[in-house]
Design a protein around this motif. Structure first.
Motif, PDB file in Angstrom:
ATOM      1  N   THR A 211       0.758  -0.812   0.077  1.00 24.98           N
ATOM      2  CA  THR A 211       0.509  -0.412   0.125  1.00 24.98           C
ATOM      3  C   THR A 211       0.719   1.215   0.328  1.00 24.98           C
ATOM      4  O   THR A 211       0.039   1.943   0.424  1.00 24.98           O
ATOM      5  N   VAL A 212       1.935   0.723  -0.154  1.00 21.08           N
ATOM      6  CA  VAL A 212       3.339   2.912  -0.436  1.00 21.08           C
ATOM      7  C   VAL A 212       3.547   3.017  -1.482  1.00 21.08           C
ATOM      8  O   VAL A 212       2.704   1.806  -2.574  1.00 21.08           O
ATOM      9  N   ASP A 213       3.837   4.051  -1.249  1.00 24.10           N
ATOM     10  CA  ASP A 213       3.887   4.878  -2.931  1.00 24.10           C
ATOM     11  C   ASP A 213       5.332   4.131  -3.255  1.00 24.10           C
ATOM     12  O   ASP A 213       5.112   4.311  -4.701  1.00 24.10           O
ATOM     13  N   VAL A 214       6.089   3.931  -2.958  1.00 20.38           N
ATOM     14  CA  VAL A 214       7.870   4.025  -3.336  1.00 20.38           C
ATOM     15  C   VAL A 214       8.106   2.680  -2.415  1.00 20.38           C
ATOM     16  O   VAL A 214       8.200   3.157  -0.912  1.00 20.38           O
ATOM     17  N   PHE A 215       8.080   1.246  -3.177  1.00 21.84           N
ATOM     18  CA  PHE A 215       9.315   0.445  -2.585  1.00 21.84           C
ATOM     19  C   PHE A 215      10.156  -0.041  -2.815  1.00 21.84           C
ATOM     20  O   PHE A 215      11.230   0.695  -3.331  1.00 21.84           O
ATOM     21  N   MET A 216      11.068   0.417  -1.375  1.00 16.12           N
ATOM     22  CA  MET A 216      12.706  -0.090  -1.615  1.00 16.12           C
ATOM     23  C   MET A 216      13.191  -1.248  -1.377  1.00 16.12           C
ATOM     24  O   MET A 216      13.281  -0.971  -0.017  1.00 16.12           O
ATOM     25  N   VAL A 217      13.702  -1.629  -2.376  1.00 14.81           N
ATOM     26  CA  VAL A 217      15.223  -2.928  -0.886  1.00 14.81           C
ATOM     27  C   VAL A 217      16.159  -3.012  -1.297  1.00 14.81           C
ATOM     28  O   VAL A 217      16.634  -3.028  -2.867  1.00 14.81           O
ATOM     29  N   ASP A 218      17.184  -2.989  -0.496  1.00 16.60           N
ATOM     30  CA  ASP A 218      18.569  -2.569   0.005  1.00 16.60           C
ATOM     31  C   ASP A 218      19.318  -4.483  -1.422  1.00 16.60           C
ATOM     32  O   ASP A 218      18.740  -5.478   0.179  1.00 16.60           O
ATOM     33  N   ASP A 219      20.210  -4.298  -1.602  1.00 15.16           N
ATOM     34  CA  ASP A 219      20.841  -5.638  -1.133  1.00 15.16           C
ATOM     35  C   ASP A 219      20.078  -7.333  -2.066  1.00 15.16           C
ATOM     36  O   ASP A 219      19.830  -8.063  -0.895  1.00 15.16           O
ATOM     37  N   VAL A 220      19.306  -6.877  -3.106  1.00 13.68           N
ATOM     38  CA  VAL A 220      18.381  -8.092  -3.390  1.00 13.68           C
ATOM     39  C   VAL A 220      18.724  -8.909  -3.408  1.00 13.68           C
ATOM     40  O   VAL A 220      19.263 -10.126  -3.325  1.00 13.68           O
ATOM     41  N   GLN A 221      20.238  -9.142  -4.113  1.00 10.47           N
ATOM     42  CA  GLN A 221      21.065 -10.359  -4.091  1.00 10.47           C
ATOM     43  C   GLN A 221      21.289 -11.161  -2.717  1.00 10.47           C
ATOM     44  O   GLN A 221      21.202 -12.521  -3.124  1.00 10.47           O
ATOM     45  N   PHE A 222      20.290 -10.716  -1.885  1.00  4.94           N
ATOM     46  CA  PHE A 222      20.842 -11.897  -0.083  1.00  4.94           C
ATOM     47  C   PHE A 222      19.571 -12.883  -0.037  1.00  4.94           C
ATOM     48  O   PHE A 222      19.096 -13.739   1.098  1.00  4.94           O
ATOM     49  N   LEU A 223      18.851 -12.420  -1.720  1.00  3.22           N
ATOM     50  CA  LEU A 223      17.413 -13.234  -1.758  1.00  3.22           C
ATOM     51  C   LEU A 223      17.610 -15.215  -2.061  1.00  3.22           C
ATOM     52  O   LEU A 223      16.381 -15.710  -2.026  1.00  3.22           O
ATOM     53  N   ALA A 224      18.684 -14.905  -2.540  1.00  5.13           N
ATOM     54  CA  ALA A 224      19.358 -15.449  -3.333  1.00  5.13           C
ATOM     55  C   ALA A 224      18.580 -17.089  -2.467  1.00  5.13           C
ATOM     56  O   ALA A 224      19.177 -16.567  -1.379  1.00  5.13           O
ATOM     57  N   SER A 225      17.836 -18.108  -3.072  1.00  6.22           N
ATOM     58  CA  SER A 225      17.799 -19.169  -2.547  1.00  6.22           C
ATOM     59  C   SER A 225      17.112 -19.459  -1.404  1.00  6.22           C
ATOM     60  O   SER A 225      16.896 -20.734  -0.854  1.00  6.22           O
ATOM     61  N   GLN A 230      11.469 -15.134  -2.012  1.00  2.00           N
ATOM     62  CA  GLN A 230      11.646 -14.440  -3.382  1.00  2.00           C
ATOM     63  C   GLN A 230      10.162 -14.712  -3.849  1.00  2.00           C
ATOM     64  O   GLN A 230      10.137 -13.422  -5.067  1.00  2.00           O
ATOM     65  N   GLU A 231       9.529 -15.404  -3.798  1.00  2.00           N
ATOM     66  CA  GLU A 231       8.600 -15.465  -3.888  1.00  2.00           C
ATOM     67  C   GLU A 231       6.994 -14.792  -3.953  1.00  2.00           C
ATOM     68  O   GLU A 231       6.481 -14.347  -4.488  1.00  2.00           O
ATOM     69  N   GLU A 232       7.244 -14.831  -1.870  1.00  2.00           N
ATOM     70  CA  GLU A 232       6.886 -13.279  -1.450  1.00  2.00           C
ATOM     71  C   GLU A 232       7.039 -11.823  -2.635  1.00  2.00           C
ATOM     72  O   GLU A 232       6.597 -10.913  -2.525  1.00  2.00           O
ATOM     73  N   PHE A 233       8.069 -11.471  -2.667  1.00  2.00           N
ATOM     74  CA  PHE A 233       9.062 -10.780  -3.029  1.00  2.00           C
ATOM     75  C   PHE A 233       8.347 -10.384  -4.402  1.00  2.00           C
ATOM     76  O   PHE A 233       8.228  -8.613  -4.680  1.00  2.00           O
ATOM     77  N   PHE A 234       8.207 -11.362  -5.223  1.00  2.00           N
ATOM     78  CA  PHE A 234       7.792 -11.576  -6.557  1.00  2.00           C
ATOM     79  C   PHE A 234       6.365 -10.551  -7.172  1.00  2.00           C
ATOM     80  O   PHE A 234       5.895 -10.250  -7.391  1.00  2.00           O
ATOM     81  N   HIS A 235       5.290 -11.173  -5.844  1.00  2.00           N
ATOM     82  CA  HIS A 235       3.923 -11.086  -6.279  1.00  2.00           C
ATOM     83  C   HIS A 235       4.267  -9.129  -5.043  1.00  2.00           C
ATOM     84  O   HIS A 235       3.110  -8.929  -5.447  1.00  2.00           O
ATOM     85  N   ARG A 268      11.615  -9.801 -14.300  1.00  2.00           N
ATOM     86  CA  ARG A 268      11.436  -8.151 -13.809  1.00  2.00           C
ATOM     87  C   ARG A 268      12.148  -7.276 -13.614  1.00  2.00           C
ATOM     88  O   ARG A 268      11.918  -6.010 -13.693  1.00  2.00           O
ATOM     89  N   LEU A 269      13.304  -7.589 -12.943  1.00  2.00           N
ATOM     90  CA  LEU A 269      13.734  -6.542 -12.266  1.00  2.00           C
ATOM     91  C   LEU A 269      14.601  -5.871 -13.177  1.00  2.00           C
ATOM     92  O   LEU A 269      15.218  -4.859 -13.307  1.00  2.00           O
ATOM     93  N   GLY A 270      14.738  -7.183 -14.141  1.00  2.00           N
ATOM     94  CA  GLY A 270      15.936  -5.986 -16.080  1.00  2.00           C
ATOM     95  C   GLY A 270      15.146  -5.660 -16.665  1.00  2.00           C
ATOM     96  O   GLY A 270      15.436  -5.626 -17.067  1.00  2.00           O
ATOM     97  N   GLY A 271      13.708  -4.997 -15.720  1.00  2.00           N
ATOM     98  CA  GLY A 271      12.435  -4.370 -17.048  1.00  2.00           C
ATOM     99  C   GLY A 271      13.431  -3.561 -16.661  1.00  2.00           C
ATOM    100  O   GLY A 271      12.137  -2.190 -17.640  1.00  2.00           O
ATOM    101  N   GLY A 272      13.876  -2.371 -15.736  1.00  2.57           N
ATOM    102  CA  GLY A 272      13.380  -1.236 -15.308  1.00  2.57           C
ATOM    103  C   GLY A 272      15.121  -0.285 -16.211  1.00  2.57           C
ATOM    104  O   GLY A 272      15.754  -0.905 -16.697  1.00  2.57           O
TER     105      GLY A 272
END
Length: 450
Positions: A211-225, A230-235, A268-272
């Motif tokens: 419900t936020v206007d701006v969503f910011m996540v740092d160091d997304v590589q740590f979601l690996a494995s 990752q599924e929740e982040f994707f949705h 998705r991440l590569g589309g921006g």
């Protein structure tokens, strides 16, 4: 003191003369949006100027001004009138906190991780290696994006300024007061999602971040494995993107090279808009040190010392500014002037490490360019011969040229330490029998060290 007994100085504050002078100074020190939203509404209330009392329109406003601008307000008021030694912020009579308002430190639904007040656009030093990323960050913070540009992805190695720009964006948005923002590290996102699962309250988690206007996540590589995360982040990403909300993400490499991240999410991440922060130049490092030198009024740091540090410490901005802080502390403690000898005395370990400081990123970059691969190939699970050989060579070079432990090296290749052991032994065996590999390794070492 009765109103009729006010001094002329107090009257000048109450009629606005001195406060306007202080505001003029403040207007030059902070962004126009922050000044208009946070400082312009403040009004002096009296009687008395010790302390000087300023009224804010709401409790939220009071707490935010106290946490972000109190020092600057006191400095400007003292410049306008040296007799002002203290400033207090109160809520204007009849003012209340608006529904849902709370200071950012108490509103994790708006800001999930702690923001560093030092990491603003004003304190970010711009150079050739980061100017594109800085410009993109400014556009996002000012709300000047449209269409499919609602995703900004920062990529770059450790200590190059990704997190600084993320914090600066969040501060600017909060200061403008028109959009709410969620900023958090990938570790924070993971821990809060796991807590929601355990509490069987994922609906609240989703409401909080979708419900936020701006969503910011740092160091997304740590979601690996982390498959579920990752599924929740994707949705979450999809839900916000479909509503045209702004998304800002950072990672240590471009999305296309994150082969250990879910393919759909990687797409998705590569589309921006991809904004890379490259290795710092000497000129940028020197500019950063000059900016930080101004914080140490008690110790004089000559240009020669800054130039020496900018030459010797080249990989990590945090390490660079930390080295300057150590030098100043050493000078204060020993009551010595800052000279090159003192710098060497204060930083023996750091200078020794940087004499032959080589990063895993530099090795991976050299190996991929030499063998015509991508960095993502080295950290992927792919087993083709054309990739396995260079990957083993890269691990061998990491063991030879860096002080990192085998588990740490393995982690940078998404492997465990036993794979590093096997790879380095295999390269040693090949070096004994393959003159071509000996030549390759020598060229790579020369390339990396020079």
């Amino acid at each position: 003191m009765a109103v009729g007994a006010w001094t002329g100085r107090e009257e000048r504050w109450m009629d606005g003369h001195c406060w306007h002078a202080a505001q003029s100074r403040l207007r030059d020190e902070i962004s126009p949006a922050a000044f208009e939203n946070w400082l312009l509404p403040l009004q002096p209330v009296g009687p008395g100027i010790d302390p000087l009392v300023l009224a804010a329109p709401s409790e939220f406003h009071r707490q935010w001004v106290r946490s972000q601008y109190l020092g600057q307000i006191l400095s400007s008021c003292s410049a306008a009138d040296p007799s002002v030694r203290r400033v207090e912020i109160v809520v204007k009579e009849g003012g209340t906190a608006a529904p849902g308002e709370a200071p950012p430190s108490a509103a994790p639904s708006h800001v999930g991780s702690v923001l560093d007040p030092q990491r603003t656009f004003d304190s970010f030093v711009v150079g050739a290696s980061n100017q594109v990323a800085y410009a993109a960050a400014r556009r996002v913070a000012e709300g000047r994006t449209s269409g499919n540009r609602n995703l900004l992805f920062f990529s770059g190695g450790v200590g190059l300024g990704k997190t600084h720009l993320m914090h600066a964006i969040a501060w600017e948005i909060i200061g403008r007061g028109k959009r709410n923002v969620a900023y958090l590290s990938s570790e924070k996102f993971t821990s809060e999602f796991v807590a929601a699962l355990r509490a069987k309250d994922t609906d609240a988690f989703k409401r909080r971040f979708r419900t936020v206007d701006v969503f910011m996540v740092d160091d997304v590589q740590f979601l690996a494995s982390r498959v579920q995360t990752q599924e929740e982040f994707f949705h979450t990403f999809d839900a916000l993107s479909n509503e045209g909300k702004q998304i800002v993400v950072s990672g240590d490499r471009a999305p296309v090279d994150m082969e250990d991240v879910d393919r759909r999410l990687r797409s998705r991440l590569g589309g921006g808009l991809l904004a890379e922060l490259r290795s710092t130049t000497y000129e940028l490092r020197l500019s950063i040190l000059q900016r930080h030198r101004s914080r140490y009024d008690e110790v004089s740091v000559p240009d020669a010392a800054l130039e020496f540090l900018a030459t010797k410490i080249t990989n990590d901005i945090r390490e660079l500014t930390g080295a300057l802080a150590r030098v100043v502390a050493h000078a204060e403690y020993e009551k010595r002037p800052v000279t090159l000898d003192l710098v060497r005395d204060a930083l023996p370990d750091l200078l020794r490490a940087n004499q032959r400081r080589v990063t895993v990123e530099a090795i991976q970059k050299a190996v991929t360019e030499y063998y015509g691969l991508r960095r993502g190939d080295l950290v992927s699970a792919r087993r083709e011969r054309r990739i396995v050989g260079p990957r083993q060579v890269a691990m061998w070079l990491c063991k030879q040229l860096t002080p990192m432990s085998l588990p740490d090296i393995g982690g940078r290749f998404n492997r465990d330490h036993s794979t590093v052991v096997h790879s380095t032994r295999r390269v040693d065996e090949r070096l004994a029998d393959e003159p071509v590999l000996v030549e390759d390794v020598e060229k790579l070492k020369h390339w990396i060290l020079d």
